[in-house]
Each structure stands twice: as structure tokens, then as C-alpha cells.
Design a protein around this motif. Structure first.
Motif, PDB file in Angstrom:
ATOM      1  N   GLY A   1       0.825  -1.204   0.000  1.00 54.21           N
ATOM      2  CA  GLY A   1       0.000   0.000   0.000  1.00 54.21           C
ATOM      3  C   GLY A   1       0.853   1.245   0.000  1.00 54.21           C
ATOM      4  N   GLU A   2       0.329   2.326  -0.578  1.00 55.24           N
ATOM      5  CA  GLU A   2       1.071   3.577  -0.682  1.00 55.24           C
ATOM      6  C   GLU A   2       1.415   4.146   0.687  1.00 55.24           C
ATOM      7  N   HIS A   3       0.512   3.984   1.668  1.00 61.01           N
ATOM      8  CA  HIS A   3       0.745   4.562   2.986  1.00 61.01           C
ATOM      9  C   HIS A   3       1.967   3.945   3.669  1.00 61.01           C
ATOM     10  N   LEU A   4       2.248   2.674   3.387  1.00 60.15           N
ATOM     11  CA  LEU A   4       3.408   2.030   3.993  1.00 60.15           C
ATOM     12  C   LEU A   4       4.703   2.334   3.239  1.00 60.15           C
ATOM     13  N   SER A   5       4.590   2.692   1.982  1.00 59.23           N
ATOM     14  CA  SER A   5       5.800   3.010   1.214  1.00 59.23           C
ATOM     15  C   SER A   5       6.491   4.241   1.764  1.00 59.23           C
ATOM     16  N   GLU A   6       5.725   5.155   2.365  1.00 57.20           N
ATOM     17  CA  GLU A   6       6.309   6.364   2.930  1.00 57.20           C
ATOM     18  C   GLU A   6       7.144   6.067   4.171  1.00 57.20           C
ATOM     19  N   MET A   7       6.889   4.928   4.823  1.00 52.17           N
ATOM     20  CA  MET A   7       7.657   4.541   6.006  1.00 52.17           C
ATOM     21  C   MET A   7       8.991   3.908   5.631  1.00 52.17           C
ATOM     22  N   LEU A   8       9.155   3.590   4.355  1.00 47.60           N
ATOM     23  CA  LEU A   8      10.333   2.840   3.921  1.00 47.60           C
ATOM     24  C   LEU A   8      11.633   3.585   4.206  1.00 47.60           C
ATOM     25  N   ALA A   9      11.627   4.903   4.050  1.00 44.62           N
ATOM     26  CA  ALA A   9      12.844   5.677   4.282  1.00 44.62           C
ATOM     27  C   ALA A   9      13.332   5.520   5.712  1.00 44.62           C
ATOM     28  N   LEU A  10      12.411   5.551   6.664  1.00 50.49           N
ATOM     29  CA  LEU A  10      12.787   5.398   8.068  1.00 50.49           C
ATOM     30  C   LEU A  10      13.307   3.997   8.346  1.00 50.49           C
ATOM     31  N   VAL A  11      12.690   3.004   7.723  1.00 47.50           N
ATOM     32  CA  VAL A  11      13.145   1.622   7.893  1.00 47.50           C
ATOM     33  C   VAL A  11      14.546   1.454   7.302  1.00 47.50           C
ATOM     34  N   VAL A  12      14.785   2.070   6.143  1.00 45.43           N
ATOM     35  CA  VAL A  12      16.100   1.992   5.495  1.00 45.43           C
ATOM     36  C   VAL A  12      17.178   2.583   6.394  1.00 45.43           C
ATOM     37  N   ILE A  13      16.903   3.754   6.977  1.00 44.08           N
ATOM     38  CA  ILE A  13      17.872   4.399   7.863  1.00 44.08           C
ATOM     39  C   ILE A  13      18.260   3.468   9.005  1.00 44.08           C
ATOM     40  N   ALA A  14      17.255   2.864   9.654  1.00 42.93           N
ATOM     41  CA  ALA A  14      17.511   1.988  10.793  1.00 42.93           C
ATOM     42  C   ALA A  14      18.296   0.741  10.384  1.00 42.93           C
ATOM     43  N   LEU A  15      17.866   0.100   9.296  1.00 48.80           N
ATOM     44  CA  LEU A  15      18.509  -1.148   8.875  1.00 48.80           C
ATOM     45  C   LEU A  15      19.956  -0.939   8.424  1.00 48.80           C
ATOM     46  N   VAL A  16      20.178   0.119   7.644  1.00 45.58           N
ATOM     47  CA  VAL A  16      21.536   0.361   7.146  1.00 45.58           C
ATOM     48  C   VAL A  16      22.483   0.690   8.297  1.00 45.58           C
ATOM     49  N   LEU A  17      22.024   1.487   9.252  1.00 42.98           N
ATOM     50  CA  LEU A  17      22.866   1.832  10.394  1.00 42.98           C
ATOM     51  C   LEU A  17      23.218   0.600  11.228  1.00 42.98           C
ATOM     52  N   ILE A  18      22.310  -0.362  11.261  1.00 41.96           N
ATOM     53  CA  ILE A  18      22.558  -1.578  12.031  1.00 41.96           C
ATOM     54  C   ILE A  18      23.426  -2.563  11.253  1.00 41.96           C
ATOM     55  N   VAL A  19      23.071  -2.799   9.998  1.00 40.10           N
ATOM     56  CA  VAL A  19      23.711  -3.860   9.213  1.00 40.10           C
ATOM     57  C   VAL A  19      24.987  -3.391   8.527  1.00 40.10           C
ATOM     58  N   LYS A  20      24.940  -2.235   7.859  1.00 41.69           N
ATOM     59  CA  LYS A  20      26.108  -1.760   7.093  1.00 41.69           C
ATOM     60  C   LYS A  20      26.205  -0.242   7.204  1.00 41.69           C
ATOM     61  N   PRO A  21      26.772   0.241   8.308  1.00 36.19           N
ATOM     62  CA  PRO A  21      26.812   1.691   8.555  1.00 36.19           C
ATOM     63  C   PRO A  21      27.522   2.494   7.468  1.00 36.19           C
ATOM     64  N   SER A  22      28.403   1.861   6.713  1.00 37.92           N
ATOM     65  CA  SER A  22      29.123   2.587   5.662  1.00 37.92           C
ATOM     66  C   SER A  22      28.272   2.821   4.429  1.00 37.92           C
ATOM     67  N   GLY A  23      27.115   2.179   4.331  1.00 34.71           N
ATOM     68  CA  GLY A  23      26.294   2.308   3.142  1.00 34.71           C
ATOM     69  C   GLY A  23      26.891   1.553   1.963  1.00 34.71           C
ATOM     70  N   ILE A  24      26.436   1.874   0.757  1.00 33.17           N
ATOM     71  CA  ILE A  24      26.885   1.162  -0.436  1.00 33.17           C
ATOM     72  C   ILE A  24      28.331   1.493  -0.788  1.00 33.17           C
ATOM     73  N   LEU A  25      28.651   2.810  -0.835  1.00 30.12           N
ATOM     74  CA  LEU A  25      29.993   3.203  -1.290  1.00 30.12           C
ATOM     75  C   LEU A  25      30.698   4.177  -0.361  1.00 30.12           C
ATOM     76  N   GLY A  26      30.133   4.438   0.808  1.00 35.15           N
ATOM     77  CA  GLY A  26      30.709   5.458   1.671  1.00 35.15           C
ATOM     78  C   GLY A  26      31.613   4.924   2.764  1.00 35.15           C
ATOM     79  N   GLN A  27      32.102   5.872   3.567  1.00 37.15           N
ATOM     80  CA  GLN A  27      32.915   5.538   4.720  1.00 37.15           C
ATOM     81  C   GLN A  27      32.020   5.258   5.902  1.00 37.15           C
ATOM     82  N   LYS A  28      32.500   4.465   6.843  1.00 34.56           N
ATOM     83  CA  LYS A  28      31.716   4.148   8.014  1.00 34.56           C
ATOM     84  C   LYS A  28      31.470   5.406   8.848  1.00 34.56           C
ATOM     85  N   MET A  29      30.221   5.610   9.254  1.00 33.43           N
ATOM     86  CA  MET A  29      29.865   6.788  10.039  1.00 33.43           C
ATOM     87  C   MET A  29      30.391   6.637  11.460  1.00 33.43           C
ATOM     88  N   ARG A  30      30.813   7.787  12.018  1.00 30.49           N
ATOM     89  CA  ARG A  30      31.342   7.771  13.385  1.00 30.49           C
ATOM     90  C   ARG A  30      30.449   8.589  14.287  1.00 30.49           C
TER      91      ARG A  30
END
Length: 287
Positions: free
Chosen positions: A258-287
Motif C-alpha cells: 500500500g502507498e501509505h506504507l511506502s512512505e515509512m520505507l525511508a525510516l526503515v532503510v535508515i535503521a537497517l543500514v545503520l545496524i547492518v552496514k553503517p558505511s552504506g553502499i559506497l561510503g565511509q563508516k559513520m562515526r
């Protein structure tokens, strides 16, 4: 086909928003929480020039209004940097608080001037286009050629011009760039203005098919933040890749759930990436 086209359009919009946000971070090391404000100002200033100043909805009037809006946003951003940010640019906390205060202030000003119900801007390109079995609004399709011009143009500017090479040098190694004679403060000023103009361009292009309201600054800020983290803070290529990944992920989510849940995806992405791969796809690890 519908998922392919809508994901491409959404990814193009997000790349226009996020690349500027990441560029400012890579050059100045600052998180510009007023980035979405320039997206909002691009839309509102186009409305002001088109409806109140020129009072014309013709193609020429719209193009002139858009051009004046981009110029105005660039000048406003330069003034904001020089007066509000430059004196304490080394303080991350100061910059974040000041840019957030600026975003809230601008939102309140637009509420007082135009109300909370929003304004409308005529489409630069009217009508729809049918691609196979999919009907797409022409105004949305305009995003694709615009992004195909702006992103390569930005790369050429950074790699082939003297000013761009100075900005690129500061982004890669600030101290070495300064020792080589690059004016780092001027480079950041130009970067901040350029970033604001790119955000304003996105606001102008999407305004005719979206709502021009005072709180519209929050949407691009959250998207830019999520994309910057997913792509890797400081990586422009990562930001472009992450923009299209985010666009297609949201379209898939919208179709499947549903469209209403797609808007939550950005927040989920932020949380998951910070937990699983803080450096992101091509960046440096955040400190």
C-alpha cells in the motif's frame, strides 16, 4: 512496465534531491537540515512569480518563473551561508540547529502568507503519455531528461572546471586542497548554493503534480537523509544508486502492500543500514 516507469521517475526525483545534500556533506562535513526548505522555496517562488508577478500560465511565463525561482534560491542560500552558517561552520551542532530553525521559520512564513491549504502551479507539459499499457503524467516524465542533463553536467563541472575541481579537491582532502591554494570557504559557499538550486529544481518540477504546502520541506529532507545513509555519506555515485533503489523499493512496496506504507520505507532503510552496514553502499563508516 508500470513499476519500471514509476520507479524510474521517483528515482530521478530522489537523485535530484539527494545528490545536493550529499555534496554539501562531502565538502563541508555538515548535515544541512534546511535542504528541504530550498525544495519548498523553489515551488513557492515559482508560484509567486507565475501567479502573482507575471500572472501568466503560458510555457514562456512558467519557464521564466522557474528560472527566476532558481536564481532567487541560489542567492538566498548564499546569503544564509554567509550570514548564518559561516561564522560557526566548524560546529556541527550549531549548523544542525541553525538549519533546522531556518526550515521551521520558512515553513511558518509560508503558512502566514499563503495558508496551510497550499498553492497550485500549472504544469509545464500538460497531458499524459501512454507507454505500453501505462499512462504517465507528462510533467513527471520531464524529470527523467532533466536529471539526465543535470547529473552529467554536475560531473563535468566538478571534473573539468577550475571551480569544480576546487570543490572536488576539498571534498576529497580539505587540508591538502587548502595547501594547494584552494579557497575552501568559497568552495563550500558555491557548493551550498548549488545544492540549494538542485533541491529547488526538484521542487519546481514536482510541484504541478504534488501539493505545494508549508510542510513540504520535511519529505525531501527525510528522503535525502535516508538515501545519503544508504548510498554512503559523502559518495555522490552512491547517492545516485541509492536514489533509484529507494524509488523502486517504494514503488514495489506501494504495489504489494500500500502507498501509505511506502512512505515509512525511508525510516526503515535508515535503521537497517545503520545496524547492518553503517558505511552504506559506497561510503565511509559513520562515526
Amino acid at each position: 512496465m508500470e513499476i519500471l516507469i514509476l520507479g524510474l521517475v521517483r528515482g530521478a526525483l530522489y537523485s535530484l534531491i539527494a545528490v545536493g545534500f550529499v555534496l554539501v556533506f562531502s565538502v563541508g562535513g555538515i548535515l544541512n537540515l534546511a535542504h528541504g526548505t530550498y525544495y519548498m522555496l523553489g515551488a513557492y517562488l515559482t508560484f509567486i512569480f507565475c501567479s502573482l508577478v507575471f500572472q501568466s500560465a503560458s510555457t514562456g511565463g512558467l519557464l521564466l518563473s522557474a528560472a527566476l525561482s532558481l536564481l532567487s534560491v541560489g542567492l538566498i542560500a548564499a546569503l544564509v551561508y554567509q550570514v548564518l552558517l559561516r561564522p560557526n561552520i566548524q560546529s556541527v551542532t550549531y549548523v544542525m540547529v541553525m538549519t533546522l530553525a531556518l526550515a521551521l521559520f520558512a515553513s511558518e512564513i509560508m503558512s502566514l502568507l499563503f495558508g496551510v491549504s497550499g498553492a497550485s502551479i500549472p504544469s509545464l507539459v500538460e497531458g499524459n503519455t501512454r507507454i505500453g499499457s501505462v499512462k504517465v503524467v507528462n510533467q513527471q516524465l520531464v524529470l527523467i531528461p532533466v536529471v539526465l542533463c543535470i547529473l552529467p553536467g554536475l560531473w563535468l563541472f566538478l571534473k573539468k572546471t577550475r571551480m569544480g575541481q576546487g570543490i572536488d579537491a576539498v571534498a576529497q582532502q580539505r587540508l591538502a586542497a587548502i595547501l594547494a591554494g584552494v579557497d575552501a570557504d568559497r568552495a563550500l559557499l558555491m557548493t551550498y548554493s548549488l545544492s540549494a538550486v538542485m533541491a529547488a529544481c526538484a521542487g519546481i518540477l514536482i510541484a504541478p503534480v504534488s501539493s505545494v504546502v508549508p510542510d513540504m520541506w520535511l519529505f525531501p529532507l527525510i528522503k535525502a537523509f535516508a538515501i545519503a545513509i544508504l548510498g554512503g555519506m559523502g559518495s555522490l555515485v552512491g547517492a545516485v544508486i541509492a536514489s533509484f533503489l529507494m524509488g523502486y523499493a517504494e514503488v514495489f512496496t506501494s504495489f504489494l502492500i500500500g502507498e501509505h506504507l511506502s512512505e515509512m520505507l525511508a525510516l526503515v532503510v535508515i535503521a537497517l543500514v545503520l545496524i547492518v552496514k553503517p558505511s552504506g553502499i559506497l561510503g565511509q563508516k559513520m562515526r
